[in-house]
Write a protein that holds these residues in place. Structure first.
Motif, PDB file in Angstrom:
ATOM      1  N   LYS A 225      15.493 104.557  96.067  1.00 51.25           N
ATOM      2  CA  LYS A 225      14.342 105.327  96.562  1.00 51.25           C
ATOM      3  C   LYS A 225      13.022 104.659  96.174  1.00 51.25           C
ATOM      4  O   LYS A 225      12.052 104.656  96.950  1.00 51.25           O
ATOM      5  CB  LYS A 225      14.396 106.751  96.012  1.00 51.25           C
ATOM      6  N   LEU A 226      12.979 104.096  94.957  1.00 53.37           N
ATOM      7  CA  LEU A 226      11.762 103.420  94.500  1.00 53.37           C
ATOM      8  C   LEU A 226      11.462 102.193  95.355  1.00 53.37           C
ATOM      9  O   LEU A 226      10.328 101.994  95.801  1.00 53.37           O
ATOM     10  CB  LEU A 226      11.913 103.023  93.036  1.00 53.37           C
ATOM     11  N   VAL A 227      12.466 101.366  95.602  1.00 51.13           N
ATOM     12  CA  VAL A 227      12.284 100.169  96.418  1.00 51.13           C
ATOM     13  C   VAL A 227      11.849 100.550  97.827  1.00 51.13           C
ATOM     14  O   VAL A 227      10.935  99.942  98.401  1.00 51.13           O
ATOM     15  CB  VAL A 227      13.578  99.331  96.462  1.00 51.13           C
ATOM     16  N   ASP A 228      12.471 101.577  98.378  1.00 53.92           N
ATOM     17  CA  ASP A 228      12.138 102.028  99.726  1.00 53.92           C
ATOM     18  C   ASP A 228      10.670 102.465  99.803  1.00 53.92           C
ATOM     19  O   ASP A 228       9.957 102.120 100.744  1.00 53.92           O
ATOM     20  CB  ASP A 228      13.066 103.178 100.131  1.00 53.92           C
ATOM     21  N   MET A 229      10.214 103.218  98.801  1.00 50.18           N
ATOM     22  CA  MET A 229       8.833 103.692  98.816  1.00 50.18           C
ATOM     23  C   MET A 229       7.847 102.545  98.638  1.00 50.18           C
ATOM     24  O   MET A 229       6.842 102.465  99.360  1.00 50.18           O
ATOM     25  CB  MET A 229       8.609 104.725  97.714  1.00 50.18           C
ATOM     26  N   LEU A 233       4.847 101.248 101.055  1.00 48.61           N
ATOM     27  CA  LEU A 233       3.448 101.266 100.644  1.00 48.61           C
ATOM     28  C   LEU A 233       2.768  99.910 100.763  1.00 48.61           C
ATOM     29  O   LEU A 233       1.593  99.836 101.135  1.00 48.61           O
ATOM     30  CB  LEU A 233       3.342 101.750  99.192  1.00 48.61           C
ATOM     31  N   ILE A 234       3.483  98.835 100.451  1.00 50.71           N
ATOM     32  CA  ILE A 234       2.855  97.518 100.366  1.00 50.71           C
ATOM     33  C   ILE A 234       2.106  97.115 101.639  1.00 50.71           C
ATOM     34  O   ILE A 234       0.924  96.749 101.568  1.00 50.71           O
ATOM     35  CB  ILE A 234       3.894  96.449  99.969  1.00 50.71           C
ATOM     36  N   ALA A 268      14.074  92.987  93.586  1.00 49.62           N
ATOM     37  CA  ALA A 268      14.285  93.560  94.921  1.00 49.62           C
ATOM     38  C   ALA A 268      13.163  93.212  95.894  1.00 49.62           C
ATOM     39  O   ALA A 268      13.405  93.109  97.102  1.00 49.62           O
ATOM     40  CB  ALA A 268      14.436  95.072  94.821  1.00 49.62           C
ATOM     41  N   ILE A 269      11.938  93.026  95.403  1.00 48.72           N
ATOM     42  CA  ILE A 269      10.803  92.844  96.324  1.00 48.72           C
ATOM     43  C   ILE A 269      10.130  91.476  96.199  1.00 48.72           C
ATOM     44  O   ILE A 269       9.163  91.201  96.926  1.00 48.72           O
ATOM     45  CB  ILE A 269       9.739  93.951  96.133  1.00 48.72           C
ATOM     46  N   LYS A 270      10.633  90.596  95.331  1.00 48.10           N
ATOM     47  CA  LYS A 270       9.935  89.337  95.081  1.00 48.10           C
ATOM     48  C   LYS A 270      10.055  88.332  96.215  1.00 48.10           C
ATOM     49  O   LYS A 270       9.286  87.369  96.265  1.00 48.10           O
ATOM     50  CB  LYS A 270      10.470  88.694  93.793  1.00 48.10           C
ATOM     51  N   GLY A 271      10.970  88.527  97.149  1.00 48.95           N
ATOM     52  CA  GLY A 271      11.192  87.527  98.188  1.00 48.95           C
ATOM     53  C   GLY A 271      10.182  87.536  99.314  1.00 48.95           C
ATOM     54  O   GLY A 271      10.181  86.636 100.148  1.00 48.95           O
TER      55      GLY A 271
END
Length: 293
Positions: A225-229, A233-234, A268-271
């Protein structure tokens, strides 16, 4: 020819950025008198010159002539001289800290004046440059190597830059919530490795602790859920023009659960190349220091 004007807040890293650009093959000049900028630019673009990449450092140190910079930029536009503005930013508290550490006076605070007052005066004077900036980098949480990576991305690899830099920050609530955090998540509801004797000395950077924290349905669900949010947002923050996003993840002491989740979110989001990203563990070693005292 590629012509870059490096500017921004005093103490935000302009001199460091110029040195990095010089290492990247740019011909660099720092603190050239503002009225001479058009003449220098015209010289650089003369046919046959060997200079095809140049960077010019301009800031509040120019004194009274700094106010002429707006007209100088208009003159460059009239000349048909293409240029890019790299603006380096940093938060007030970080700038104050940097000045105290170096024991230097702010250019606009005078001898014995308050640094924070000088910073506010400078912000008002350079606001027009920030509005015109092609690249805006907030160095508040950046390490030198991270700044170099961002500059390489822009000025060597010629990748599109979105001006957003994300810091994923783990912390302990008992040491206070980070004052500059934009988003704060409390993971104290997760099972605590502190109460497992063999895990207590370790941190979330150690695989046994990571496995213990992640081997839980609530942790997996929370992370999804955190990654999805955050991924939602980004792009909206990028569109808004936000330049820095600090995501705080906290547990009791900032050593086990928060470190694990901060690392997992970072992985999870660094790519995504649309923004820069780093992970920092603010309080990971404070428990040991506190016990020693």
């Amino acid at each position: 020819m590629r012509f870059v004007i490096v500017t921004g807040m005093s103490g935000a890293g302009k001199s460091t950025a110029l040195k990095m650009l010089e290492d990247m093959g740019y011909f660099c000049v720092d603190n050239l008198p503002v009225p001479l900028i058009p003449k220098m630019a015209d010289l650089w673009r003369v046919s046959g010159t060997e200079i095809n990449k140049a960077a010019l450092g301009v800031d509040i140190r120019s004194g009274e002539t700094f106010k002429e910079l707006k007209h100088v930029l208009e003159e460059l536009d009239d000349m048909g001289m293409k240029y890019e503005i790299l603006y380096l930013e940093s938060s007030d508290n970080v700038l104050v800290k940097r000045y105290k550490e170096t024991r230097r006076f702010h250019p606009l605070s005078g001898n014995g004046g308050r640094v924070d007052e000088g910073i506010q005066r400078e912000r008002s004077k350079v606001a027009f440059l920030k509005e015109r900036a092609d690249y805006l980098i907030d160095t508040s949480h950046m390490l030198t190597r991270e700044l170099k990576a961002e500059l390489t991305k822009i000025f060597v690899q010629n990748k599109e830059y979105k001006n957003l830099y994300i810091s994923v920050l783990s912390f302990g609530f008992k040491y206070g919530i980070p004052a500059d955090a934009d988003l704060v998540f409390d993971v104290r509801f997760l099972p605590n490795p502190y109460y497992i004797d063999e895990l207590r000395p370790m941190s979330g950077n150690d695989e046994p602790v990571r496995r213990y924290v992640m081997d839980n349905e609530k942790t997996v669900c929370f992370l999804e859920k955190l990654v999805d949010m955050v991924e939602f947002l980004i792009p909206n923050y990028v569109q808004e023009g936000k330049t820095q996003l600090v995501i705080g993840i906290g547990c009791t002491g900032g050593k086990h659960r928060s470190v694990t989740l901060a690392n997992e979110l970072y992985d999870a989001i660094k790519g995504n190349e649309d923004y820069g990203i780093r992970v920092e563990h603010r309080d990971i070693g404070k428990d040991a220091i506190t016990k020693e005292k």
